[in-house]
Design an enzyme around this catalytic site. Sequence first.
Site, PDB file in Angstrom:
ATOM      1  N   GLY A   1       3.246  10.770   3.605  1.00  0.00           N
ATOM      2  CA  GLY A   1       2.376  11.354   3.491  1.00  0.00           C
ATOM      3  C   GLY A   1       0.708  10.305   3.626  1.00  0.00           C
ATOM      4  N   HIS A   4      -3.845  10.368   8.649  1.00  0.00           N
ATOM      5  CA  HIS A   4      -4.498  10.033   9.543  1.00  0.00           C
ATOM      6  C   HIS A   4      -4.706  10.081  10.454  1.00  0.00           C
ATOM      7  CE1 HIS A   4      -2.593   5.979   9.607  1.00  0.00           C
ATOM      8  NE2 HIS A   4      -2.934   5.589   8.532  1.00  0.00           N
ATOM      9  N   GLY A  13      -3.859   7.792  12.215  1.00  0.00           N
ATOM     10  CA  GLY A  13      -2.662   7.569  13.483  1.00  0.00           C
ATOM     11  C   GLY A  13      -1.454   8.200  13.518  1.00  0.00           C
ATOM     12  N   HIS A  14      -1.148   9.248  12.556  1.00  0.00           N
ATOM     13  CA  HIS A  14       0.118  10.172  12.028  1.00  0.00           C
ATOM     14  C   HIS A  14      -0.553  10.655  13.138  1.00  0.00           C
ATOM     15  CE1 HIS A  14       0.147   8.387   7.972  1.00  0.00           C
ATOM     16  NE2 HIS A  14       0.820   7.908   8.450  1.00  0.00           N
ATOM     17  N   LYS A  61       2.204  -0.228  14.109  1.00  0.00           N
ATOM     18  CA  LYS A  61       1.744  -0.816  12.806  1.00  0.00           C
ATOM     19  C   LYS A  61       2.420  -1.511  12.280  1.00  0.00           C
ATOM     20  CE  LYS A  61      -1.901  -1.550   9.875  1.00  0.00           C
ATOM     21  NZ  LYS A  61      -1.461  -1.644   8.233  1.00  0.00           N
ATOM     22  N   ASP A  62       3.690  -1.148  11.789  1.00  0.00           N
ATOM     23  CA  ASP A  62       4.561  -1.841  11.118  1.00  0.00           C
ATOM     24  C   ASP A  62       5.892  -2.032  12.162  1.00  0.00           C
ATOM     25  OD1 ASP A  62       3.256  -1.219   8.134  1.00  0.00           O
ATOM     26  OD2 ASP A  62       3.955   0.732   8.789  1.00  0.00           O
ATOM     27  N   GLN A  75       9.510  -2.948  11.173  1.00  0.00           N
ATOM     28  CA  GLN A  75       9.973  -1.495  10.680  1.00  0.00           C
ATOM     29  C   GLN A  75       9.975  -0.807  11.767  1.00  0.00           C
ATOM     30  OE1 GLN A  75       8.875   1.594   7.957  1.00  0.00           O
ATOM     31  NE2 GLN A  75       7.528   2.657   9.871  1.00  0.00           N
ATOM     32  N   SER A 102      -4.256   2.475   8.625  1.00  0.00           N
ATOM     33  CA  SER A 102      -3.246   2.842   7.455  1.00  0.00           C
ATOM     34  C   SER A 102      -3.845   3.417   5.805  1.00  0.00           C
ATOM     35  CB  SER A 102      -3.385   1.143   6.735  1.00  0.00           C
ATOM     36  OG  SER A 102      -2.192   1.132   5.375  1.00  0.00           O
ATOM     37  N   ARG A 137      -2.937   2.769   3.105  1.00  0.00           N
ATOM     38  CA  ARG A 137      -3.447   1.902   1.288  1.00  0.00           C
ATOM     39  C   ARG A 137      -4.583   1.393   2.109  1.00  0.00           C
ATOM     40  NH1 ARG A 137       1.340  -0.660  -0.313  1.00  0.00           N
ATOM     41  NH2 ARG A 137       2.846  -0.305   0.827  1.00  0.00           N
TER      42      ARG A 137
HETATM   43  O1  PAF Z   1       5.868   3.810   7.895  1.00  0.00           O
HETATM   44  C1  PAF Z   1       5.996   4.958   7.143  1.00  0.00           C
HETATM   45  O2  PAF Z   1       5.543   5.775   6.560  1.00  0.00           O
HETATM   46  C2  PAF Z   1       7.758   5.123   6.775  1.00  0.00           C
HETATM   47  O3  PAF Z   1       7.946   3.822   5.950  1.00  0.00           O
HETATM   48  C3  PAF Z   1       9.055   5.857   6.814  1.00  0.00           C
HETATM   49  C4  PAF Z   1       8.715   5.240   8.203  1.00  0.00           C
HETATM   50  C5  PAF Z   1       8.073   7.195   6.662  1.00  0.00           C
HETATM   51  C6  PAF Z   1      10.166   5.595   6.076  1.00  0.00           C
HETATM   52  O4  PAF Z   1      10.027   6.212   4.504  1.00  0.00           O
END
Ligand code: PAF
Length: 264
Positions: free
Chosen positions: A23, A26, A28-29, A140-141, A144, A172, A174
């Site tokens: 959630g 922004h 980016g999403h 960005k991550d 991950q 981000s 944040r």
């Molecule tokens: O990048 C994120 O927003 C989270 O780490 C994810 C991949 C949704 C897992 O909770």
Amino acid sequence: MKIAVSATELAVDGACAFVPTMGALHAGHASLIKRAREYSDTVVVSIFINPLQFENKEDLAKYPRTPEFDIELASQAGATHLWLPNINEIYPGEIQKISAGALGDIYEGVKRPGHFDGVLTVVNRLFELVKPRWAIFGEKDFQQLTLIKSMKSNVEIIGAPTIRDADGLALSSRNVRLADRDSALVIYRALSAAAKEKDIDAARAVMQGVLASEPAFTLDYAEIINESNFEKAVQNDESKRAIIAGWVNGIRLIDNMPMNGGAQ
Ligand code: PAF
């Protein structure tokens, strides 16, 4: 856009593309959702703030929550399904954790022990429930993204480039808590300066120098790594990326940039 709380209610037909999120959406999403539409006409976006990946309970409590805005953004960007699962659906009974292994213990994993185990565990569970053919994650991550790509699954993982504001700040969730934006821009300046250097050591020195010039920035790490294994880059012909993490006024920021245009 169909909004569902349980995966059964989602009732996705055929091969879908999936954008898992926590959630506070922004631009980016939005770019991830648009990318997902290139793979399928059915795009599922999930919003689930995963407690398992927060080693710090205060950080979890402060994580921004903007549900109404998120619904609007997801729909505008082209999501066909929005899934808002509750914790009992994601973690019924005892949690079978997935270990991120050694790559989960370095860089982001040093200050955030268990974080990547939590990420892989939830992503695996979300995949089990949605059964997507493709899933899109932001560069960005980058750590991950690398770990998710290395996870055993039938889902094709697509990485999408970082979206930045006009001044270079990587978007981000944040950032809404970021009061001192000017100081935060030092990360982008350091990455851009490093990318212009031809030599890896020169790139490292320039990056450190720029970061040290900003008194409000506290460095966690800054390194130029081999993109595939996260080892310190040594060869000029490796596929390289600069990664930086640090704090500005108590907000932890991370960013990265491919180094193959310059530092090679
Ligand atoms: O990048 C994120 O927003 C989270 O780490 C994810 C991949 C949704 C897992 O909770």
